[in-house]
Design a protein around this motif. Structure first.
Motif, PDB file in Angstrom:
ATOM      1  N   UNK A 161       0.579  -1.081   0.192  1.00 32.03           N
ATOM      2  CA  UNK A 161       0.070  -0.108   0.295  1.00 32.03           C
ATOM      3  C   UNK A 161       0.757   1.245  -0.175  1.00 32.03           C
ATOM      4  N   UNK A 162       0.651   1.888  -1.476  1.00 31.37           N
ATOM      5  CA  UNK A 162       2.148   2.682  -1.263  1.00 31.37           C
ATOM      6  C   UNK A 162       1.650   4.228  -0.248  1.00 31.37           C
ATOM      7  N   UNK A 163       2.700   5.376   0.032  1.00 32.11           N
ATOM      8  CA  UNK A 163       1.809   6.236   0.721  1.00 32.11           C
ATOM      9  C   UNK A 163       0.923   7.028   0.670  1.00 32.11           C
ATOM     10  N   UNK A 164       0.727   7.485  -0.502  1.00 29.18           N
ATOM     11  CA  UNK A 164      -0.168   7.915  -0.543  1.00 29.18           C
ATOM     12  C   UNK A 164      -1.296   7.793  -1.554  1.00 29.18           C
ATOM     13  N   UNK A 165      -2.811   8.076  -2.026  1.00 28.44           N
ATOM     14  CA  UNK A 165      -3.376   7.948  -3.351  1.00 28.44           C
ATOM     15  C   UNK A 165      -4.731   6.679  -3.217  1.00 28.44           C
ATOM     16  N   UNK A 166      -4.438   6.117  -1.487  1.00 28.86           N
ATOM     17  CA  UNK A 166      -5.333   4.975  -1.696  1.00 28.86           C
ATOM     18  C   UNK A 166      -5.561   4.022  -2.554  1.00 28.86           C
ATOM     19  N   UNK A 167      -4.261   3.821  -2.948  1.00 31.56           N
ATOM     20  CA  UNK A 167      -4.135   2.243  -3.823  1.00 31.56           C
ATOM     21  C   UNK A 167      -3.795   0.407  -2.522  1.00 31.56           C
ATOM     22  N   UNK A 168      -4.298  -0.435  -3.553  1.00 39.90           N
ATOM     23  CA  UNK A 168      -4.029  -1.476  -2.691  1.00 39.90           C
ATOM     24  C   UNK A 168      -3.339  -2.161  -4.045  1.00 39.90           C
ATOM     25  N   UNK A 169      -1.754  -2.646  -3.937  1.00 40.73           N
ATOM     26  CA  UNK A 169      -1.205  -3.119  -4.824  1.00 40.73           C
ATOM     27  C   UNK A 169      -1.562  -5.045  -4.807  1.00 40.73           C
ATOM     28  N   UNK A 170      -2.037  -5.227  -6.146  1.00 42.09           N
ATOM     29  CA  UNK A 170      -1.911  -6.771  -6.311  1.00 42.09           C
ATOM     30  C   UNK A 170      -0.728  -7.528  -5.813  1.00 42.09           C
ATOM     31  N   UNK A 171      -0.223  -7.532  -4.380  1.00 41.05           N
ATOM     32  CA  UNK A 171       1.035  -8.282  -4.017  1.00 41.05           C
ATOM     33  C   UNK A 171       1.106  -9.733  -3.862  1.00 41.05           C
ATOM     34  N   UNK A 172      -0.287 -10.055  -3.531  1.00 33.84           N
ATOM     35  CA  UNK A 172      -0.065 -11.977  -3.727  1.00 33.84           C
ATOM     36  C   UNK A 172      -0.479 -12.881  -5.527  1.00 33.84           C
ATOM     37  N   UNK A 173      -0.362 -11.291  -6.371  1.00 30.45           N
ATOM     38  CA  UNK A 173      -0.112 -11.700  -7.342  1.00 30.45           C
ATOM     39  C   UNK A 173       0.954 -11.518  -7.781  1.00 30.45           C
ATOM     40  N   UNK A 174       1.653 -10.418  -7.474  1.00 32.65           N
ATOM     41  CA  UNK A 174       3.108 -10.138  -7.106  1.00 32.65           C
ATOM     42  C   UNK A 174       3.893 -11.687  -7.258  1.00 32.65           C
ATOM     43  N   UNK A 175       3.557 -12.338  -5.878  1.00 33.98           N
ATOM     44  CA  UNK A 175       4.196 -13.188  -5.510  1.00 33.98           C
ATOM     45  C   UNK A 175       4.450 -14.168  -6.096  1.00 33.98           C
TER      46      UNK A 175
END
Length: 392
Positions: A161-175
């Motif tokens: 989750x970046x510091x600003x902007x509401x975004x949740x990156x698809x971390x499990x898919x990257x994994x």
């Protein structure tokens, strides 16, 4: 899913009596159990001595590793206490033996301190930093990520989750992509720990860094690093002391085999004990319940702000978290922060360095206001916040 007892958690958060705290992505208000644990530990240090208190409270210090392992679905020997998320991340990243031609893959929304580290190591080693483009939602493009992978890629490193902007990156898919290609994966979970459930097996990360002060509601000056067992002894920390390694004689030393090789002997012991309590508290509340409430509160805030003239929400992501960023068409971010503060509402501002590439890509030249909610925030607090915004 257990519903959160809002009256209870607000009663256990003393700060709720005085402020509307929408700066949880900066530092949350700790529950009284965490604060009282910290105060009691420090009082023992005051009257009994620091070394003596550490000996007396050894079980509490060891409990920290057990609590964090439970939080992450990891093993205690895979956990290191580090004074903050950036230093935890540094201890993992700078341990990678990069060579000329090696590639690091990251995201447009990567944290500024991480970018500085990538660029420094690229300059020193001849490695190359490659920024994976965004998809239409502003998150890392998974197809582009996989297309960029070849034998030169030695590390995938992103912010969950970046510091600003509401975004949740698809971390499990990257994994899943990282594991498919056998590439080590470093995940910055600074803003996600305590806001969303984190299971390192599901995420597929090999290393993960966290701070205590944000959504985990722990003390400042605390954090931790997770390193998967099969990576611990493959990474030599950039800094060692007599806690991380044993001196054998005048010419030899042996680095310890667990994740505590990434620690320092001297640390914020009171903070470590209290952070264990903060993790216990979050686990008792339930991370699934926390995520549901935090995301719902933030969605309500965005919907309300969308109806206010002069306010423009600047969030991205297919999935949006508890961090809400916005601009006022006529007022600077600092002016908005001051005006809200005068009404007893805490927010923070972001001028760009924390998400430099993302801000540049989106043309966000002026700073943003960041309102970040947590589960102990109430619906009347949201209404009060929106009411003040309408008067600016």
């Amino acid at each position: 899913m257990t519903e959160i007892d809002l009256a209870r958690v607000r009663a256990e958060t003393r700060g709720c009596e005085d402020v509307i705290h929408f700066n949880n992505a900066g530092a949350s208000l700790p529950p009284m159990q965490v604060a009282d644990h910290l105060y009691a530990y420090l009082r023992d240090e005051e009257v009994k001595g620091g070394y003596e208190t550490a000996d007396m409270r050894r079980d509490e210090l060891e409990h920290f590793y057990v609590a964090v392992a439970r939080l992450l679905n990891a093993a205690p020997e895979e956990i290191a206490f580090v004074e903050n998320a950036t230093r935890a991340w540094d201890m993992a990243f700078y341990a990678f033996p990069l060579q000329p031609g090696d590639r690091i893959l990251t995201t447009v929304a990567e944290y500024g301190s991480n970018l500085i580290a990538y660029l420094q190591q690229a300059r020193k080693t001849g490695a190359e930093l490659v920024v994976v483009p965004n998809d239409a939602h502003g998150q890392i493009d998974l197809d582009q990520l996989e297309a960029l992978i070849d034998e030169r890629v030695k590390l995938i490193s992103i912010s969950h989750i970046p510091t600003g902007g509401g975004l949740v990156n698809p971390a499990a898919e990257v994994g899943r992509i990282a594991r498919k290609h056998g590439i080590p994966y470093l995940l910055d979970a600074c803003q996600s720990a305590g806001q969303v459930p984190l299971d390192v097996e599901q995420l597929g990360c090999d290393m993960l860094s966290v701070t205590g002060r944000k959504y985990l509601r722990g003390p400042r000056g605390t954090g931790f690093l997770y390193v998967r067992k099969n990576w611990i002894e493959r990474l030599e920390p950039p800094l060692l002391d007599q806690h991380a390694a044993d001196l054998i004689d005048g010419e030899k030393f042996v680095i310890r085999p667990d994740a505590r090789r990434f620690e320092n002997w001297e640390r914020f012991f009171a903070g470590q004990a209290a952070l264990g309590t903060a993790v216990d508290y979050a686990m008792e509340i339930g991370l699934e319940a926390i995520q549901e409430r935090v995301f719902a509160l933030a969605a309500t805030l965005r919907a309300g702000m969308a109806e206010i003239p002069d306010i423009r929400v600047t969030d991205e992501g297919a999935v949006k978290c508890g961090i809400v960023t916005f601009q006022h068409d006529r007022l600077g971010c600092r002016d908005v922060k001051v005006a809200l503060g005068q009404q007893g509402i805490n927010v923070s501002t972001s001028s760009g360095p924390g998400m430099k590439l993302s801000y540049m890509a989106r043309g966000l030249e002026a700073g943003l206001v960041r309102a970040s909610v947590h589960y102990y925030n109430s619906e009347p607090e949201l209404e009060r916040f929106l009411s003040v915004l309408r008067t600016l």
